[in-house]
Design a protein around this motif. Structure first.
Motif, PDB file in Angstrom:
ATOM      1  N   THR A  41       0.776  -1.273   0.115  1.00 33.99           N
ATOM      2  CA  THR A  41      -0.136  -0.181  -0.193  1.00 33.99           C
ATOM      3  C   THR A  41       1.011   1.348   0.020  1.00 33.99           C
ATOM      4  O   THR A  41       2.003   1.187   0.568  1.00 33.99           O
ATOM      5  CB  THR A  41      -0.972   0.087   1.060  1.00 33.99           C
ATOM      6  OG1 THR A  41      -0.112  -0.041   2.379  1.00 33.99           O
ATOM      7  CG2 THR A  41      -2.004  -1.115   1.107  1.00 33.99           C
ATOM      8  N   TYR A  42       0.095   2.323  -0.477  1.00 33.43           N
ATOM      9  CA  TYR A  42       1.092   3.475  -0.760  1.00 33.43           C
ATOM     10  C   TYR A  42       0.294   4.832  -0.371  1.00 33.43           C
ATOM     11  O   TYR A  42      -0.825   4.568  -0.644  1.00 33.43           O
ATOM     12  CB  TYR A  42       1.681   3.650  -2.076  1.00 33.43           C
ATOM     13  CG  TYR A  42       2.569   2.665  -2.721  1.00 33.43           C
ATOM     14  CD1 TYR A  42       1.851   1.530  -3.152  1.00 33.43           C
ATOM     15  CD2 TYR A  42       3.940   2.682  -2.364  1.00 33.43           C
ATOM     16  CE1 TYR A  42       2.831   0.347  -3.849  1.00 33.43           C
ATOM     17  CE2 TYR A  42       4.659   1.447  -2.844  1.00 33.43           C
ATOM     18  CZ  TYR A  42       3.996   0.569  -3.414  1.00 33.43           C
ATOM     19  OH  TYR A  42       5.007  -0.667  -4.078  1.00 33.43           O
ATOM     20  N   VAL A  43       0.881   5.983  -0.075  1.00 35.53           N
ATOM     21  CA  VAL A  43       0.019   7.111   0.263  1.00 35.53           C
ATOM     22  C   VAL A  43       0.054   7.631  -1.414  1.00 35.53           C
ATOM     23  O   VAL A  43       0.865   7.308  -2.204  1.00 35.53           O
ATOM     24  CB  VAL A  43       1.082   8.166   0.875  1.00 35.53           C
ATOM     25  CG1 VAL A  43       2.498   8.419   0.025  1.00 35.53           C
ATOM     26  CG2 VAL A  43       0.378   9.383   1.200  1.00 35.53           C
ATOM     27  N   ASP A  44      -0.909   8.230  -1.493  1.00 35.04           N
ATOM     28  CA  ASP A  44      -1.459   8.723  -2.816  1.00 35.04           C
ATOM     29  C   ASP A  44      -0.326   9.597  -3.605  1.00 35.04           C
ATOM     30  O   ASP A  44      -0.019   9.442  -4.871  1.00 35.04           O
ATOM     31  CB  ASP A  44      -2.959   9.731  -2.973  1.00 35.04           C
ATOM     32  CG  ASP A  44      -3.931   8.765  -2.584  1.00 35.04           C
ATOM     33  OD1 ASP A  44      -4.858   9.247  -2.261  1.00 35.04           O
ATOM     34  OD2 ASP A  44      -3.997   7.697  -2.809  1.00 35.04           O
ATOM     35  N   SER A  45       0.434  10.243  -2.820  1.00 36.17           N
ATOM     36  CA  SER A  45       1.519  11.057  -3.604  1.00 36.17           C
ATOM     37  C   SER A  45       2.515  10.323  -4.145  1.00 36.17           C
ATOM     38  O   SER A  45       3.292  11.015  -4.823  1.00 36.17           O
ATOM     39  CB  SER A  45       1.890  12.214  -2.666  1.00 36.17           C
ATOM     40  OG  SER A  45       2.604  11.585  -1.388  1.00 36.17           O
ATOM     41  N   VAL A  46       2.675   8.947  -3.910  1.00 36.07           N
ATOM     42  CA  VAL A  46       4.003   8.429  -4.315  1.00 36.07           C
ATOM     43  C   VAL A  46       3.275   7.257  -5.360  1.00 36.07           C
ATOM     44  O   VAL A  46       4.151   6.505  -6.086  1.00 36.07           O
ATOM     45  CB  VAL A  46       4.848   7.969  -3.090  1.00 36.07           C
ATOM     46  CG1 VAL A  46       5.262   8.985  -2.528  1.00 36.07           C
ATOM     47  CG2 VAL A  46       4.172   6.775  -2.644  1.00 36.07           C
ATOM     48  N   LYS A  47       2.232   7.014  -5.355  1.00 38.45           N
ATOM     49  CA  LYS A  47       1.672   5.824  -6.195  1.00 38.45           C
ATOM     50  C   LYS A  47       2.242   6.165  -7.768  1.00 38.45           C
ATOM     51  O   LYS A  47       2.119   7.118  -8.258  1.00 38.45           O
ATOM     52  CB  LYS A  47       0.272   5.545  -6.330  1.00 38.45           C
ATOM     53  CG  LYS A  47      -0.372   5.178  -4.999  1.00 38.45           C
ATOM     54  CD  LYS A  47      -1.925   5.065  -4.927  1.00 38.45           C
ATOM     55  CE  LYS A  47      -2.328   4.707  -3.776  1.00 38.45           C
ATOM     56  NZ  LYS A  47      -4.137   4.667  -3.634  1.00 38.45           N
ATOM     57  N   GLY A  48       2.645   5.028  -8.387  1.00 44.43           N
ATOM     58  CA  GLY A  48       2.980   4.831  -9.629  1.00 44.43           C
ATOM     59  C   GLY A  48       4.626   5.281  -9.741  1.00 44.43           C
ATOM     60  O   GLY A  48       5.198   5.138 -10.675  1.00 44.43           O
ATOM     61  N   ARG A  49       4.997   5.919  -8.725  1.00 40.36           N
ATOM     62  CA  ARG A  49       6.544   6.445  -8.729  1.00 40.36           C
ATOM     63  C   ARG A  49       7.548   5.472  -7.752  1.00 40.36           C
ATOM     64  O   ARG A  49       8.516   5.204  -8.136  1.00 40.36           O
ATOM     65  CB  ARG A  49       6.729   7.879  -8.276  1.00 40.36           C
ATOM     66  CG  ARG A  49       6.018   8.713  -9.180  1.00 40.36           C
ATOM     67  CD  ARG A  49       6.037  10.122  -8.739  1.00 40.36           C
ATOM     68  NE  ARG A  49       5.900  10.668  -7.491  1.00 40.36           N
ATOM     69  CZ  ARG A  49       6.808  10.975  -6.584  1.00 40.36           C
ATOM     70  NH1 ARG A  49       7.965  11.192  -6.909  1.00 40.36           N
ATOM     71  NH2 ARG A  49       6.330  11.385  -5.163  1.00 40.36           N
ATOM     72  N   PHE A  50       6.864   5.159  -6.683  1.00 40.12           N
ATOM     73  CA  PHE A  50       7.639   4.344  -5.435  1.00 40.12           C
ATOM     74  C   PHE A  50       7.175   2.763  -5.476  1.00 40.12           C
ATOM     75  O   PHE A  50       5.973   2.650  -5.808  1.00 40.12           O
ATOM     76  CB  PHE A  50       7.360   5.000  -4.044  1.00 40.12           C
ATOM     77  CG  PHE A  50       8.032   6.169  -3.805  1.00 40.12           C
ATOM     78  CD1 PHE A  50       8.705   6.749  -5.017  1.00 40.12           C
ATOM     79  CD2 PHE A  50       8.207   6.910  -2.541  1.00 40.12           C
ATOM     80  CE1 PHE A  50       9.293   8.296  -4.835  1.00 40.12           C
ATOM     81  CE2 PHE A  50       8.820   8.014  -2.398  1.00 40.12           C
ATOM     82  CZ  PHE A  50       9.017   8.704  -3.472  1.00 40.12           C
ATOM     83  N   THR A  51       8.009   1.961  -5.213  1.00 47.45           N
ATOM     84  CA  THR A  51       7.852   0.609  -4.967  1.00 47.45           C
ATOM     85  C   THR A  51       8.299   0.037  -3.860  1.00 47.45           C
ATOM     86  O   THR A  51       9.621   0.192  -3.797  1.00 47.45           O
ATOM     87  CB  THR A  51       8.232  -0.221  -6.474  1.00 47.45           C
ATOM     88  OG1 THR A  51       7.693   0.437  -7.602  1.00 47.45           O
ATOM     89  CG2 THR A  51       7.808  -1.642  -6.218  1.00 47.45           C
ATOM     90  N   ILE A  52       7.687  -0.449  -2.995  1.00 45.33           N
ATOM     91  CA  ILE A  52       8.113  -1.038  -1.885  1.00 45.33           C
ATOM     92  C   ILE A  52       8.444  -2.759  -2.126  1.00 45.33           C
ATOM     93  O   ILE A  52       7.382  -3.368  -2.798  1.00 45.33           O
ATOM     94  CB  ILE A  52       7.404  -0.846  -0.478  1.00 45.33           C
ATOM     95  CG1 ILE A  52       8.033  -1.366   0.688  1.00 45.33           C
ATOM     96  CG2 ILE A  52       5.806  -1.387  -0.754  1.00 45.33           C
ATOM     97  CD1 ILE A  52       7.452  -1.022   1.982  1.00 45.33           C
ATOM     98  N   SER A  53       9.360  -3.289  -1.677  1.00 45.50           N
ATOM     99  CA  SER A  53       9.618  -4.805  -1.603  1.00 45.50           C
ATOM    100  C   SER A  53      10.487  -5.185  -0.956  1.00 45.50           C
ATOM    101  O   SER A  53      10.956  -4.450   0.164  1.00 45.50           O
ATOM    102  CB  SER A  53      10.091  -5.072  -3.120  1.00 45.50           C
ATOM    103  OG  SER A  53      11.417  -4.667  -3.184  1.00 45.50           O
ATOM    104  N   ARG A  54      10.268  -6.572  -0.532  1.00 50.30           N
ATOM    105  CA  ARG A  54      11.187  -7.070   0.685  1.00 50.30           C
ATOM    106  C   ARG A  54      11.581  -8.607   0.148  1.00 50.30           C
ATOM    107  O   ARG A  54      11.229  -9.194  -0.719  1.00 50.30           O
ATOM    108  CB  ARG A  54       9.954  -7.397   1.796  1.00 50.30           C
ATOM    109  CG  ARG A  54       8.831  -8.278   1.524  1.00 50.30           C
ATOM    110  CD  ARG A  54       7.888  -8.122   3.008  1.00 50.30           C
ATOM    111  NE  ARG A  54       8.636  -8.643   4.008  1.00 50.30           N
ATOM    112  CZ  ARG A  54       8.170  -8.481   5.255  1.00 50.30           C
ATOM    113  NH1 ARG A  54       6.880  -7.888   5.386  1.00 50.30           N
ATOM    114  NH2 ARG A  54       8.730  -8.813   6.278  1.00 50.30           N
TER     115      ARG A  54
END
Length: 114
Positions: free
Chosen positions: A58-71
């Motif tokens: 899940t992402y804050v709206d301001s970073v959606k499409g630009r940031f990717t979290i992974s583990r």
């Protein structure tokens, strides 16, 4: 003692990319959610992204499409890949892990210059 250590921050130009890493001591978060917050000068700490043990993100709206979290649980590491960076992304980025309580890293500075 649980430790979270971030790395990968730095100075980047507008439109550039960075990949942040956060390594946890041991595998205590492998079955627990982890994520990232950020704090800019004079502003409240802002949640950025989170990932469950199963990989749901899940992402804050301001970073959606630009940031990717992974583990990578084998490496006890959570990543934040940041693309198309903007000056408003400038902040200290802190990773966290949740297991009975929230554990925090010390943060890594990201500065986006225009």
């Amino acid at each position: 003692q649980v430790q979270l250590v971030e790395s990968g921050g730095g100075l980047v130009q507008v439109g550039g990319s960075l990949r942040l890493s956060c390594v946890a001591s041991g595998s205590i978060f492998s079955n627990n959610p982890m994520g990232w917050y950020r704090q800019a000068p004079g502003r409240q700490r802002e949640w950025v992204a989170s990932i469950t043990s199963g990989g749901t993100t899940t992402y804050v709206d301001s970073v959606k499409g630009r940031f990717t979290i992974s583990r990578d649980n084998a490496k006890n590491t959570v990543y934040l890949t940041m693309n198309s960076l903007k000056p408003e992304d400038t902040a200290v980025y802190l990773c966290y892990g949740i297991r009975l309580r929230t554990y925090w890293g010390q943060g890594t500075q990201v500065t986006v210059s225009s």
